[in-house]
Structure formats: structure tokens, C-alpha cells
Design a protein around this motif. Structure first.
Motif, PDB file in Angstrom:
ATOM      1  N   ALA A 191       0.884  -0.956  -0.007  1.00 28.92           N
ATOM      2  CA  ALA A 191       0.013   0.295   0.474  1.00 28.92           C
ATOM      3  C   ALA A 191       1.197   1.011  -0.271  1.00 28.92           C
ATOM      4  O   ALA A 191       2.167   0.806   0.271  1.00 28.92           O
ATOM      5  CB  ALA A 191      -0.994   0.126   1.415  1.00 28.92           C
ATOM      6  N   PRO A 192       0.229   2.193  -0.300  1.00 26.82           N
ATOM      7  CA  PRO A 192       1.277   3.638  -0.485  1.00 26.82           C
ATOM      8  C   PRO A 192       1.536   3.679   1.093  1.00 26.82           C
ATOM      9  O   PRO A 192       1.320   3.583   2.005  1.00 26.82           O
ATOM     10  CB  PRO A 192       0.605   4.847  -0.307  1.00 26.82           C
ATOM     11  N   GLY A 193       3.833   3.921   1.099  1.00 25.69           N
ATOM     12  CA  GLY A 193       3.449   4.153   2.544  1.00 25.69           C
ATOM     13  C   GLY A 193       3.847   2.440   3.467  1.00 25.69           C
ATOM     14  O   GLY A 193       4.549   2.716   4.262  1.00 25.69           O
ATOM     15  N   VAL A 194       3.931   1.752   2.411  1.00 22.53           N
ATOM     16  CA  VAL A 194       4.469   0.199   3.176  1.00 22.53           C
ATOM     17  C   VAL A 194       4.695  -0.924   2.905  1.00 22.53           C
ATOM     18  O   VAL A 194       4.131  -1.211   1.192  1.00 22.53           O
ATOM     19  CB  VAL A 194       2.436  -0.868   3.367  1.00 22.53           C
ATOM     20  N   ARG A 195       5.683  -1.177   2.745  1.00 29.70           N
ATOM     21  CA  ARG A 195       6.416  -1.980   2.070  1.00 29.70           C
ATOM     22  C   ARG A 195       7.332  -3.425   2.411  1.00 29.70           C
ATOM     23  O   ARG A 195       6.792  -3.157   3.650  1.00 29.70           O
ATOM     24  CB  ARG A 195       8.138  -1.094   1.944  1.00 29.70           C
ATOM     25  N   LEU A 196       7.013  -4.630   1.390  1.00 30.83           N
ATOM     26  CA  LEU A 196       7.294  -5.716   1.823  1.00 30.83           C
ATOM     27  C   LEU A 196       8.903  -6.191   1.469  1.00 30.83           C
ATOM     28  O   LEU A 196       8.888  -5.979  -0.159  1.00 30.83           O
ATOM     29  CB  LEU A 196       5.901  -6.596   1.418  1.00 30.83           C
ATOM     30  N   ASN A 197       9.929  -6.532   1.732  1.00 26.17           N
ATOM     31  CA  ASN A 197      10.670  -6.896   1.608  1.00 26.17           C
ATOM     32  C   ASN A 197      10.954  -8.525   1.755  1.00 26.17           C
ATOM     33  O   ASN A 197      11.644  -8.973   2.916  1.00 26.17           O
ATOM     34  CB  ASN A 197      11.751  -6.171   1.969  1.00 26.17           C
ATOM     35  N   ILE A 198      11.805  -9.320   0.719  1.00 24.55           N
ATOM     36  CA  ILE A 198      11.469 -10.165   0.874  1.00 24.55           C
ATOM     37  C   ILE A 198      12.475 -11.094   0.210  1.00 24.55           C
ATOM     38  O   ILE A 198      13.633 -10.855  -0.585  1.00 24.55           O
ATOM     39  CB  ILE A 198      10.439 -11.630   0.361  1.00 24.55           C
ATOM     40  N   THR A 231      -2.622   3.671  11.249  1.00 23.67           N
ATOM     41  CA  THR A 231      -3.015   4.130  10.661  1.00 23.67           C
ATOM     42  C   THR A 231      -2.065   4.886   9.631  1.00 23.67           C
ATOM     43  O   THR A 231      -2.286   5.334   8.165  1.00 23.67           O
ATOM     44  CB  THR A 231      -4.705   5.029  10.950  1.00 23.67           C
ATOM     45  N   THR A 232      -1.128   5.397  10.126  1.00 20.74           N
ATOM     46  CA  THR A 232      -0.635   7.001   9.693  1.00 20.74           C
ATOM     47  C   THR A 232       1.018   6.629   9.703  1.00 20.74           C
ATOM     48  O   THR A 232       1.538   7.245   9.087  1.00 20.74           O
ATOM     49  CB  THR A 232      -1.046   7.797  10.660  1.00 20.74           C
ATOM     50  N   SER A 233       1.693   5.548  10.095  1.00 23.86           N
ATOM     51  CA  SER A 233       3.061   5.002  10.234  1.00 23.86           C
ATOM     52  C   SER A 233       3.266   4.585   9.284  1.00 23.86           C
ATOM     53  O   SER A 233       2.472   2.867   8.310  1.00 23.86           O
ATOM     54  CB  SER A 233       3.932   4.472  11.681  1.00 23.86           C
ATOM     55  N   PRO A 234       4.536   4.678   8.207  1.00 29.32           N
ATOM     56  CA  PRO A 234       5.436   4.134   7.206  1.00 29.32           C
ATOM     57  C   PRO A 234       5.257   2.798   7.866  1.00 29.32           C
ATOM     58  O   PRO A 234       5.837   2.177   8.964  1.00 29.32           O
ATOM     59  CB  PRO A 234       6.118   5.345   7.310  1.00 29.32           C
ATOM     60  N   ILE A 235       5.319   1.734   7.032  1.00 31.21           N
ATOM     61  CA  ILE A 235       5.942   0.782   7.579  1.00 31.21           C
ATOM     62  C   ILE A 235       7.090  -0.095   6.013  1.00 31.21           C
ATOM     63  O   ILE A 235       6.240  -0.100   5.473  1.00 31.21           O
ATOM     64  CB  ILE A 235       4.142   0.101   7.794  1.00 31.21           C
ATOM     65  N   ASP A 236       7.801  -0.701   7.368  1.00 28.16           N
ATOM     66  CA  ASP A 236       8.271  -1.819   6.223  1.00 28.16           C
ATOM     67  C   ASP A 236       8.751  -3.352   6.273  1.00 28.16           C
ATOM     68  O   ASP A 236       8.403  -3.295   8.247  1.00 28.16           O
ATOM     69  CB  ASP A 236       9.973  -1.077   6.613  1.00 28.16           C
ATOM     70  N   VAL A 237       8.031  -4.505   5.809  1.00 30.96           N
ATOM     71  CA  VAL A 237       7.941  -5.549   6.595  1.00 30.96           C
ATOM     72  C   VAL A 237       9.172  -6.085   5.957  1.00 30.96           C
ATOM     73  O   VAL A 237       9.768  -6.276   4.624  1.00 30.96           O
ATOM     74  CB  VAL A 237       6.579  -6.272   6.237  1.00 30.96           C
ATOM     75  N   MET A 238      10.086  -6.936   6.221  1.00 34.98           N
ATOM     76  CA  MET A 238      11.735  -7.758   5.870  1.00 34.98           C
ATOM     77  C   MET A 238      11.163  -9.079   6.722  1.00 34.98           C
ATOM     78  O   MET A 238      11.224  -9.523   7.793  1.00 34.98           O
ATOM     79  CB  MET A 238      12.700  -6.893   6.388  1.00 34.98           C
ATOM     80  N   TYR A 257      21.547  -8.594   8.939  1.00 34.69           N
ATOM     81  CA  TYR A 257      21.286  -8.409   8.041  1.00 34.69           C
ATOM     82  C   TYR A 257      20.153  -7.943   7.237  1.00 34.69           C
ATOM     83  O   TYR A 257      19.961  -6.256   6.833  1.00 34.69           O
ATOM     84  CB  TYR A 257      21.010  -9.349   7.029  1.00 34.69           C
ATOM     85  N   ILE A 258      18.652  -7.508   7.688  1.00 40.57           N
ATOM     86  CA  ILE A 258      17.596  -7.189   8.034  1.00 40.57           C
ATOM     87  C   ILE A 258      17.529  -5.569   8.674  1.00 40.57           C
ATOM     88  O   ILE A 258      17.024  -4.524   7.461  1.00 40.57           O
ATOM     89  CB  ILE A 258      16.154  -7.791   8.012  1.00 40.57           C
TER      90      ILE A 258
END
Lengths: 429, 424
Positions: free
Chosen positions: B8-15, B195-202, B370-371
Motif C-alpha cells: 500500500a502507499p507507505g507500506v513495503r514488503l521486502n522478501i 493507520t499513519t505510520s510508514p511500515i516496512d516488512v522484511m 542483515y535485515i
């Protein structure tokens, strides 16, 4: 050159190649693809406990406390340049540590393994210990010891060891004291070096993406003649240690943020028991069932605000000693103490829950596998365990063979709820 | 290959698939600006989230599930990245085929999702008993910061040096801030936070990248909302004079901390050279400080320098005898000045480069580091071309390092000294 044997674990899916060289040196190699770093550990079975020993045909020898650790620092000494620098120049890091039973020198590198291995073996087999290097090191080690004096955890555990043991050297600190270190001489350091740094008493471990046969040849050829022909085999002398704890409680007053407590349960030594490995595993499972995160004890004490996530416990059993420590920071030392003793008594009387037992076996098996994750932790754990004379691969298997009945036997043999000591650090008002 | 997907905007998934590991590690990074108003709320929130969910009503139930997931480890905490306060929720589990348990991965992702998106709620608030417990625990942790003298000295140095900048705020918040929070207020903050924080998932481990991406798309919920952009820190500062701060403690060894403004932001082409300068100065056993202060003068056992990337500050730390504090301080300043004048040997530079490059090459050997490393890159310049960066470090010469060091300015000196005991 052929390896004598291999060790393989089905759970861990790693293989270790083993060879006893003609000199007597044990070599263990764990080849591992895809990791960038490679590791080597050169270790001697000589540590903070080994200050009193016998050399055949001589009077018994007593060394100042802290000498094994002092020697570790001195082995790093070179005349022309520091060993840290020598390794870093080729892109490797070298370091060392002294535990109660071993001294370990190790390095890691991405692409300078051959040179690093040569440097490591060179460093340990040749030392340049002089009167001036000994005097300079005394200053550095004094700063190291004074740093520990300001660490609350150190005060607490070091106080507790003195409460648990009357005579056994486990009651002393590995680094010794400011006074004992001052009494160390160049001659004494060199004697210890000769007695304990020889092939029969040492082992070499290699981990990483290496050609094991080639490495084995290299290790064999990097041994110096002086090293190979060194044949001392000192016998460590331990005092007769009474069964009971030396002191029931110790309260230390310090200006600290929060009170801390540590309980030690003293038991009979286990090092001579043939099923020691299984007993250790049984006790770890039992301790986790009594005191771990999912235990009734943890839940109760946590909701009363007596403990936090740092509440911890550990089992130690080695040459002539065996104990379990339980403790944490707390707002009420007396209440946490009473709750902990009560939890142990209840389990000794009523036994353990079977569902919890099965769950805990799963947990600890998973944790064991996880500890073989990063190569660095494999290297550290495997070296540490082999040098203590325990085989990690066997330990993993033991988590599977452990039965509910064995758990009870191990717990009842080990624990005596009355034979404990409390050590606490309380805020100076 | 690493696979990045915008969920979603501001939410990234890094695999990050990697055959090296026996575990799967999932990390969720949730960022907030570091402010006085929010610091305590975010810190407490991080401690409350991993204690219960809508399904697992107590910490004990949650811990029992973790045991059943073969000793999976769940950790939730706050960290300071420059002037951001970052919540990290991480879950590590053994690989399914090592423990012969199918379905483990799904259960783990579901738990992670519940911890973040479905906390335990009672009447428009978190469970008040959990909030109270965690509040007490966090306050105790704040009071205990003083027990670790090295980190206390460096903390004091930052607080003094950056007194007028958000960077002085501690990531755990304050006693007063925590005291004022109740379960309902914390839940109101949570609704804003989620609802308003930028999120990154690694996610790193031995798995198929597409399958893992699908699993997260399926199971990891994203609440809709406009996500914040967090402002870049002010990093340039020219102190008109050196600030001194001294505190007395009942202890056996003195502690010294020197705070420098590096005045080289990470966007600057000079940044790699500035970082390398801090390695030459105080990283490892062949660093200048170790060689001079410890090995040559025997003044200290522990002495080092470290740089903070986002705020461009360098801290130098030394544990020293009380009587030798001034001597050690003068010596450290003198060594830094001497390096600024170009007194760095070819060996020193070479060793620092090798050390730095070797760390770079091997960081992928450690899943958690690493992550964290990849994440910190996402925050700054986006994914980095590792090979090009390596080359850039290799090509740095003495002039570049000395030029970068010209920007370094000493800002603050903190001494922790011995408490004088007075007879009453």
C-alpha cells in the motif's frame, strides 16, 4: 591425510570432520558453503579454575588467581607489532577469551583464511613475554577488573559464587583480583604457558567454506617442533568441597536503579556420571517448565510486578561443581525469593505437568536448531561445548530421547530445596 | 534475489530468500518522528503489543503458543534511528522442514499479524492490567539506565550536545510521560499509529520469494490511512565553544565521553570518507585510540569511537582511572587533531578499509543484522549497489579521509567522576 571420523546430526544437518594429529592435537572441521566468513578457534583446556595443579615428579604448584586470563592477554603480545594489527592488515579479526575451563584464541575473515590460520597458530605457539609486557598488561587488566566492579550483575553473581562455595575455585573471578594480578610474574606466566599450551591439551576448530583436506594438511604443517614435542600433562587439583552452601544470604547495598536478586541452588557435581548429557537436558527442560516464560511461576510473578522479561535461569555443571541460578531485577527481593523457593518445592512434591513437558521439548529442540543458524553461533557454540567435553550433536538428540520419567529422576537427584543461597543488590537509601 | 513489493502507499514488503539459514526471521518496522509528545506512548505501545492478542488473552497464553511453534521468539521494542523512533516487531522461527512441522509458517505469520493488527482490547482501551504492568516495567528500565555507566556517559553526552534538537529524546520516553498514560489513551494513540505510520516488512530465510510474498499479501493486514513522511534531521552544527558536563557517581572507574559533530550528512559524497575516519580512529584493536590510549599508555581497557549515520555525530568513549581522566581526555583530543592534520599512516588507512569492507561482505551472514542493515538503507538512499559501494570505499585515499575530517567539530565533553563521600 585421512580424517579419523565424522560426526553428523540429522536435526542440524551439519557434518564435522575429526582427526587427532600425530602430535596429539585434536582437529575439528565443519565445512559450510555460502557463508562469507570463515572461522578458526585454537583452544586449550586451561582456564580460570586451573590455578592449582600437579606436574609429575614435582611439588604441587599454586599460581596467582587470574593467571590464565593474564596469559591470554600476553599471548597477544608481539615484539614488533600488535597481533590485532597484524590480522586486520590482511582483513581478519582476531580475539580471545578465557572461561573457567578454557582459553580460546579465534579469528574470522572473508578472504584471508590461509594467512589468518598461519598467523593464529603462529601467535599461540610463539610468544614474546617480557618483564615490561607483563608490567604494562597489569595496568590494562586492572582497568578491566575495575570496570567489572561497577557492573551490578558482576557484583551479584560474584557475591553469590562466594556464598555457594567454600573452597572450589569457581568462587573466584576468572580475571582474579587487582591484588592477585599484581603478584603475577613473567616466570609464572611462562610456566603456565609451557604446562598447558601443548598438543595433548589443545584443539583446533575450523568453520566455513573451506577445503577440509587441504586445511588439515596446513594445520599439521603449521605446528612448530617445540609445540609438537611439548609433553606436559598437568593434573588439576581441586579442593574437597563441602556439600552445603557456605552462606545462606548476602545483601549488598549499592546506589542502583532497581534491586536485583539471584538464588543459587547448589548440587553434587555431575561430571563423573555417564548419563550426564541426558540429565543436563532434563534439567533444562524442567527449569523452563518451572521458571520459563510460559510457566505458572512466571505468569504469577509477572502480574504481581515482581519480575520482568529479564527473569532468567541457568544450569552450570563442570569440573567439581553443579548449580542452578535463578534471578532478576525486582521490586521485592523477599517476595520473589519466597515465591521461587515455593515453586521449586511444589514441583519436587507434585511433579510436572505432562502437556507442558511435551510442549517444552518442542520449544527446546527448536531453540537448539536455531542456535545452529548463523555460522558464527555454530562456531561459538560447537567450540565451547567440545572444549567442555560435551557433544552438541548428542545434546540435540537427547531432547528427543528424554522421557517424562527421566525428567523426574534428574530433578529429584539434582535439587535440594534447602541447599541454596540468596544474593541481592539493594538500593542504598 | 530480493523482492520488494508495495503493499500500500507507505507500506513495503521486502522478501530476502537465503539458503544459508535454518530459520525464518520476520521483522516489521514501524516509524514515527521522535517527539517529546509521542516518545513515551510509542515505547509503551511496543511493550504492550507483544503481550496479548484478541485470541491470546494473556502473556502466558501467548508464550505457550510460541513454545508450541518450536520455540519461536517474538520481540517488540523501540529503537532510535536519528530523529525517528522506530518500533520493531520481530518473529523468528525454525524452518518447517527442520522440525518436520508443516503449517508452522502460516501460524507464525498469523500470530505476527494478530500482534500488530489485533491487540487485546477491553472497552476501547488496551487491557488495563497489561498496560499497568508494562508501564511499571518500562519505568524501572528507565531508572536502571544509570547502572550501565558506559552507556549512561554516552547518553548524557547526547542529551547535552543535542539539548535543543529532537535527537536528545530517549527512545524509552520519560518517567513523567509514562506516568500520565492510561489504557484508553494508549489505544487511541495505537489507532493513529497503525493507520499513519510508514511500515516496512522484511522477511529473510530459506523459502520461495513468490510464495512468501503471496503469504504476506494474504495474511498481513494493512489498515487504510495516509502515511506520514518523516522529516530529515538537521545535521550541520558549529558549536561556538566546547560544552562541559560532569556528574559524580559512586563507582570504581571514571567514564569519559566526547561528542563530535561530524557535519557530513549521509547524502554527501564525503560521507564514506568521514565514516572511514571514525574506523581509523576508534574501531577495533588496531585503531588509533586502542593503540595509543590502551596499548601504549595503558590508560584504559575499553576505548572506542562510533558514528551515528542519521544524525552525523561521533561519540568517543573511554573507561579510565579517576586520576587520569584529564590526561586521557587531552590525549584523545590530541590524536584526533593529529589525524586532522594528516597524520594517518598508510597501514592505518588500509586496515580500516579492510575492516570496513569485510564487515560489508559478511553482513549477510547474520539474519538480524542483515535485515536491519537493508532497512537502514531503505530509509536513506534506497537499495544500494553493494559492489559499487565496496569499490568506492576501496578507492578512498588519505586526502579524502583528512578532507572529510576537517568538518569534525568537538561539541561536548562528559566526565563521570567519583562521588566524594562526606563524613556527617
Amino acid at each position: 591425510m585421512q580424517f579419523d571420523r565424522t560426526f553428523y546430526s540429522d536435526y542440524i544437518r551439519e557434518t564435522v570432520y575429526y582427526k587427532k594429529l600425530n602430535s596429539g592435537l585434536d582437529v575439528y572441521i565443519l565445512p559450510k558453503k555460502s557463508f562469507a566468513k570463515k572461522y578458526a578457534f585454537f583452544a586449550t583446556r586451561y582456564g580460570g579454575l586451573d590455578n592449582h595443579f600437579r606436574i609429575e615428579g614435582r611439588d604441587d604448584i599454586k599460581m596467582p588467581l587470574g593467571i590464565a586470563h593474564f596469559l591470554e592477554h600476553q599471548v597477544f603480545e608481539e615484539e614488533d607489532e600488535s597481533n590485532f594489527e597484524r590480522f586486520e592488515k590482511i582483513g581478519a579479526n582476531v580475539n580471545a577469551y578465557t572461561s573457567y575451563g578454557t582459553t580460546v584464541y579465534h579469528f574470522d575473515t572473508v578472504d584471508a583464511f590461509d594467512d589468518g590460520l598461519k598467523y593464529l597458530m603462529d601467535m599461540v605457539q610463539n610468544t614474546a613475554i617480557s618483564d615490561s609486557s607483563v608490567e604494562k598488561e597489569k595496568k590494562v587488566i586492572e582497568q578491566e577488573i575495575r570496570m567489572y566492579y561497577d557492573e551490578p550483575e558482576w557484583l551479584l553473581s560474584s557475591g553469590l559464587m562466594k556464598s555457594l562455595y567454600h573452597k572450589h575455585p569457581i568462587r573466584e573471578d576468572i580475571a582474579g583480583s587487582v591484588e592477585s594480578v599484581q603478584s603475577i610474574t613473567r616466570e609464572a606466566v611462562l610456566d603456565c604457558y609451557r604446562y598447558f599450551y601443548n598438543p595433548d591439551n589443545m584443539a583446533l576448530f575450523v568453520y566455513g567454506d573451506v577445503d577440509s583436506e587441504k586445511i588439515l594438511e596446513q594445520i599439521d604443517s603449521y605446528q612448530t617442533d617445540a609445540f609438537k614435542s611439548n609433553r606436559f600433562s598437568p593434573k588439576i587439583l581441586l579442593p574437597e568441597e563441602p556439600y552445603a552452601v557456605a552462606q545462606k544470604r548476602l545483601m549488598i547495598e549499592r546506589p542502583i536503579g532497581k534491586d536485583q536478586m539471584l538464588i543459587g541452588f547448589k548440587s553434587k557435581p555431575m561430571d563423573h556420571l555417564p548419563d550426564r548429557e541426558l540429565r543436563m537436558v532434563a534439567l533444562r527442560v524442567a527449569n523452563d517448565m518451572m521458571f520459563g516464560r510460559s510457566s505458572d511461576h512466571f505468569d504469577r510473578c509477572y502480574s504481581k510486578g515482581l519480575i520482568n522479561d529479564g527473569f532468567d535461569f541457568e544450569l552450570q555443571a563442570q569440573k567439581g561443581y553443579a548449580y542452578v541460578l535463578v534471578g532478576n531485577e525486582t521490586e521485592d527481593v523477599e517476595q520473589l525469593y519466597a515465591e521461587t523457593i515455593e515453586t521449586l518445592r511444589r514441583h519436587l512434591k507434585d511433579g510436572f505437568d505432562k502437556t507442558a513437558f511435551l510442549r517444552m521439548k518442542k520449544k527446546l529442540l527448536g531453540r537448539m536448531i536455531t542456535s545452529f543458524n548463523a555460522l558464527q553461533s555454530i562456531a561459538n557454540n560447537y567450540t565451547y561445548s567440545m572444549m567442555r567435553g560435551t557433544d552438541l550433536f548428542e545434546q540435540v538428540a537427547a531432547y528427543n530421547t528424554l522421557t517424562y520419567e527421566m525428567l523426574h529422576t534428574a530433578v529429584r537427584d539434582f535439587y535440594d530445596a534447602d541447599n541454596h543461597s540468596l544474593s541481592a543488590l539493594v538500593n542504598k537509601k | 534475489m530480493n523482492k520488494v513489493t508495495m503493499l500500500a502507499p507507505g507500506v513495503r514488503l521486502n522478501i530476502i530468500p537465503s539458503e544459508k539459514f535454518k530459520t525464518v526471521l520476520m521483522g516489521v518496522y514501524i516509524g514515527r518522528p521522535l517527539t517529546e509528545d509521542e516518545a513515551s506512548l510509542n515505547a509503551l505501545l511496543s511493550r504492550v503489543l507483544d503481550k496479548a492478542t484478541h485470541k491470546l488473552k494473556s502473556p502466558r497464553e501467548l508464550n505457550q503458543l510460541l513454545d508450541d511453534l518450536y520455540g519461536s521468539v517474538l520481540v517488540s521494542d523501540v529503537h532510535k534511528y536519528g530523529e525517528r523512533q522506530m518500533t520493531q516487531v520481530k518473529l523468528q522461527m525454525p524452518g518447517e522442514d527442520f522440525v518436520h512441522a508443516q503449517g508452522l509458517l502460516k501460524e507464525a505469520v498469523s500470530l505476527l499479524n494478530d500482534v500488530i493488527n489485533h491487540p487485546r482490547v477491553i472497552e476501547d482501551g488496551f487491557d488495563p492490567s497489561i498496560v499497568e504492568q508494562e508501564k511499571r516495567g518500562l519505568m524501572a528500565e528507565i531508572r536502571m539506565r544509570i547502572d550501565d555507566k558506559a552507556s549512561w556517559a554516552m547518553g548524557r553526552c547526547i542529551e547535552t550536545m543535542c539539548a535543543d534538537e529532537p535527537y536528545h529524546i530517549h527512545e524509552l520516553g520519560t518517567l513523567e510521560g509514562l506516568e500520565a498514560i492510561d489504557a484508553k489513551q494508549l489505544y487511541t494513540h495505537y489507532l493513529e499509529w497503525i493507520t499513519t505510520s510508514p511500515i516496512d516488512v522484511m522477511v529473510i530465510g530459506n523459502f520461495d520469494a513468490d510464495a512468501m510474498t503471496d503469504l504476506f499479501k494474504d495474511m498481513f493486514e494493512i489498515q487504510s490511512g495516509d502515511r506520514l513522511t518523516i522529516a530529515r534531521e538537521e545535521v550541520i552544527s558549529h558549536p561556538s565553544e566546547v560544552t562541559r558536563y560532569s556528574e559524580s557517581h559512586d563507582m570504581k572507574q571514571g567514564r569519559l565521553a566526547l561528542g563530535y559533530r561530524m557535519n557530513v550528512p549521509y547524502e554527501s559524497p564525503q560521507y564514506p570518507a568521514a565514516l572511514l575516519a571514525t574506523v581509523v580512529l576508534g574501531y577495533g584493536g588496531s585503531s588509533r585510540l586502542f593503540k595509543v590510549v590502551r596499548e601504549r599508555e595503558g590508560l584504559s581497557y575499553s576505548v572506542y569511537a562510533r558514528a551515528e549515520k542519521f544524525k552525523s555525530v561521533m561519540l568517543v568513549y573511554a573507561g579510565v582511572d579517576f586520576e587520569k581522566m584529564d590526561q586521557a581526555e587531552a590525549l584523545i583530543i590530541q590524536e584526533i587533531e593529529s589525524m586532522k592534520q594528516g597524520n594517518i599512516t598508510a597501514d592505518e588507512l588500509d586496515i580500516a578499509k579492510r575492516t570496513y569492507i569485510s564487515n560489508l561482505d559478511s553482513i549477510s551472514d547474520y539474519p538480524n543484522s542483515y535485515i536491519n542493515y537493508l532497512y537502514s538503507q531503505f530509509l536513506t538512499q534506497g537499495a544500494l549497489d553493494q559492489a559499487a559501494y565496496r569499490k568506492e570505499i576501496e578507492s578512498l585515499d588519505l586526502d579524502a579521509v583528512v578532507a572529510a575530517m576537517q568538518h569534525f567539530e568537538l561539541d561536548t565533553i562528559v566526565q563521570l567522576v567519583k562521588e566524594e563521600t562526606h563524613a556527617i
